[in-house]
Design a protein around this motif. Structure first.
Motif, short mmCIF file in Angstrom:
data_model
loop_
_atom_site.label_atom_id
_atom_site.label_comp_id
_atom_site.label_asym_id
_atom_site.label_seq_id
_atom_site.Cartn_x
_atom_site.Cartn_y
_atom_site.Cartn_z
N GLU A 167 -88.40 -71.27 -2.24
CA GLU A 167 -88.91 -70.78 -3.51
C GLU A 167 -89.52 -69.40 -3.28
OE1 GLU A 167 -91.86 -72.35 -7.05
OE2 GLU A 167 -91.16 -73.73 -5.51
N LEU A 168 -88.95 -68.40 -3.92
CA LEU A 168 -89.41 -67.03 -3.76
C LEU A 168 -90.13 -66.57 -5.03
CD1 LEU A 168 -86.26 -65.43 -2.11
CD2 LEU A 168 -88.28 -66.34 -0.99
N PRO A 169 -91.32 -66.00 -4.87
CA PRO A 169 -92.03 -65.51 -6.05
C PRO A 169 -91.43 -64.20 -6.54
CG PRO A 169 -93.29 -65.05 -4.07
CD PRO A 169 -92.09 -65.83 -3.65
N ILE A 170 -91.22 -64.11 -7.83
CA ILE A 170 -90.81 -62.86 -8.46
C ILE A 170 -91.74 -62.66 -9.65
CG2 ILE A 170 -88.40 -62.95 -7.69
CD1 ILE A 170 -87.65 -64.00 -10.42
N THR A 179 -83.75 -75.30 0.64
CA THR A 179 -84.07 -74.55 -0.57
C THR A 179 -85.41 -73.87 -0.38
OG1 THR A 179 -82.86 -76.08 -1.97
CG2 THR A 179 -84.54 -74.75 -3.05
N ARG A 203 -92.57 -65.43 -12.46
CA ARG A 203 -92.03 -66.77 -12.19
C ARG A 203 -91.66 -66.89 -10.71
NH1 ARG A 203 -85.88 -66.86 -13.41
NH2 ARG A 203 -85.37 -64.68 -13.26
N SER A 204 -91.06 -68.00 -10.37
CA SER A 204 -90.55 -68.17 -9.02
C SER A 204 -89.08 -68.56 -9.12
CB SER A 204 -91.34 -69.22 -8.25
OG SER A 204 -91.21 -70.48 -8.87
N LEU A 205 -88.37 -68.31 -8.05
CA LEU A 205 -86.93 -68.54 -8.03
C LEU A 205 -86.60 -69.46 -6.86
CD1 LEU A 205 -84.27 -67.59 -9.37
CD2 LEU A 205 -84.21 -65.77 -7.68
N LYS A 206 -85.91 -70.55 -7.11
CA LYS A 206 -85.50 -71.48 -6.06
C LYS A 206 -84.07 -71.16 -5.65
CE LYS A 206 -88.51 -75.25 -7.32
NZ LYS A 206 -88.63 -76.66 -7.69
#
Length: 66
Positions: free
Chosen positions: A23-26, A21, A29-32
């Protein structure tokens, strides 16, 4: 999988292929995203995403967009 063997950040030969998994920053927020194949440096933690990562990330984002 990418054929890079030296980490571009720490310059060590400690890259390993993993599927985990990420975690990408957008914005805001961040998205896992689960089960993303990529290379990860065991020395500094740098992650390198390649062609193998793209369909997994795209499918997840498309599914989230509805």
């Amino acid at each position: 999988m990418m054929k890079i063997t030296i980490c571009p950040t720490c310059e060590r030969k400690t890259l390993v292929a993993v599927t985990e998994t990420v975690e990408l920053p957008i914005p805001g927020r961040s998205l896992k995203i689960p089960d993303v194949p990529h290379l990860k440096c065991t020395a500094c933690g740098e992650r390198l995403f390649g062609r193998e990562s793209e369909p997994v990330i795209h499918k997840y984002l498309h599914r989230r967009a509805g």
